[in-house]
Design an enzyme around this catalytic site. Structure first.
Site, short mmCIF file in Angstrom:
data_model
loop_
_atom_site.label_atom_id
_atom_site.label_comp_id
_atom_site.label_asym_id
_atom_site.label_seq_id
_atom_site.Cartn_x
_atom_site.Cartn_y
_atom_site.Cartn_z
CG ASP A 87 0.78 -57.61 -8.69
OD1 ASP A 87 0.85 -57.57 -7.09
OD2 ASP A 87 1.48 -57.77 -9.95
CD GLU A 148 6.64 -58.25 -6.14
OE1 GLU A 148 7.44 -58.08 -6.28
OE2 GLU A 148 6.30 -58.79 -7.12
#
Length: 377
Positions: A87, A148
């Site tokens: 991400d 994250e």
């Protein structure tokens, strides 16, 4: 480390087409479908290398994760976990102001530095070892996660459970500015704040209202003034109001605190949770969000760093070890006491900005370092 690792045919230019595919699949954390598309690309690349692929469904509104397990002569022994996130902080459409491009020694693109580039060179290291028939010292698992950048709220349990089955964790987050690696990280806590005021017509009855936006602005100034050398306080997100002609009833904000020591972060948490409204006619709610525990350097982690440094020196460069701010999923595994080495990824700068780039000449030496570690740790 055997000499064949030094002779593996890493080629920076050859790495770029595959990395470009990853970077041009934009994958912001809050777009679960976009993250899923990125995971599909990564899963296929790993499957072509011979890994057994498992897609782990997302939860809490976030995208899925991918676990790739590579064959090994001793599959039951505790292995090496290579752990990274796919991400990014860049919304879909960032490719327009920040397109993939190579300018001299710089390779630009959303997420190219944090941390698709690091993940790609880790996978390239495994690929080159497989092609050369060089066995890794332990079974290797690659875990690619989806959240994250917002503190890993939906994946912390997965990360910790997976890490507990491994002897070593390698995290190809970006290298430190001097090319060093990370052997510890500061503690981080996030907070969600909501101010509640009293609505009124901003034109006809302004004095009757109590603005939640005004209250939150006062709180932001007070919160950021709490910053000391021991702990930082910052507000990075704020949303309030709906109509400009209405006094705002609600205003929401997100705050982050970071400290080098866990006790300082614990004190910051108490401070944030004890915040009160500035007046009796407004309300303030503070809720604790995601927390990353402090990861302090320990003997086994420093031994792992020593191994990495010797490999780097054999390749032809040196690496320092540092504790770092800016959390990663290494916070979790390091805090568990599992030997963890972070910051093994690419060199570059501009993470989380429209100038994000990696340094082209860091791809080969950093990939070679990872290949060496996989052979000996």
């Amino acid at each position: 480390m055997d000499q064949p690792v030094l002779d593996l045919p890493f080629d920076a230019e050859a790495m770029l087409p595959g990395l470009r595919t990853w970077v041009e699949c934009e994958s912001p954390t809050f777009d679960a479908a976009a993250v899923a598309r990125m995971m599909e690309i990564a899963a296929r690349d790993l499957a072509l290398m011979g890994a057994r692929i498992e897609t782990i469904p997302g939860r809490m509104g976030y995208g899925p994760c991918v676990r790739a397990t590579f064959p090994h002569p001793n599959p039951s022994m505790p292995g090496v976990l290579v752990m990274g996130h796919l991400d990014t902080v860049h919304p879909v459409g960032t490719l327009e102001p920040l397109p993939w491009r190579v300018e001299g020694n710089r390779v630009y693109g959303p997420g190219v530095y944090d941390m698709k580039g690091g993940n790609w060179i880790a996978i390239e290291a495994i690929r080159q070892l497989i092609r050369a028939g060089i066995a890794t010292s332990r079974p290797v698992t690659v875990l690619l996660t989806s959240d994250e950048e917002v503190g890993s709220p939906s994946t912390r349990d997965l990360i910790e459970a997976e890490a507990a089955r491994h002897a070593v964790v390698l995290v190809p987050e970006p290298a430190r500015p001097d090319g060093g690696v990370v052997t510890g990280r500061y503690a981080i806590a996030r907070f969600n704040l909501r101010a509640t005021g009293r609505p009124s017509h901003a034109g006809a009855r302004l004095a009757d209202g109590r603005s939640a936006i005004r209250e939150m602005c006062r709180q932001v100034v007070a919160i950021e003034a709490l910053t000391t050398d021991a702990v930082t306080y910052s507000v990075g997100v704020i949303h309030g109001g709906q109509w400009v002609n209405c006094v705002a009833t609600h205003c929401d904000a997100e705050s982050l605190s970071m400290a080098k020591r866990q006790e300082d972060l614990d004190a910051a948490v108490e401070t944030m949770l004890s915040l009160r409204p500035t007046g009796n006619d407004v309300q303030l709610e503070v809720r604790r969000g995601v927390t990353r525990p402090v990861w302090e350097p320990d003997a086994r982690g420093m031994e792992l760093y020593g191994t990495a440094r010797r490999i780097a020196q054999t390749i032809g460069f040196d690496i320092s070890s540092q504790s770092a701010g800016g959390g990663s999923d290494g916070n979790f595994t390091g805090a568990m006491g599992i030997p963890t080495l972070d910051g093994l990824g690419v060199q570059g700068a501009g993470g989380h900005t429209l100038e994000e780039h990696l340094l082209l000449d860091s791809l080969v030496p950093r990939a070679r370092l990872l290949a060496g570690l996989l052979q000996v740790v």
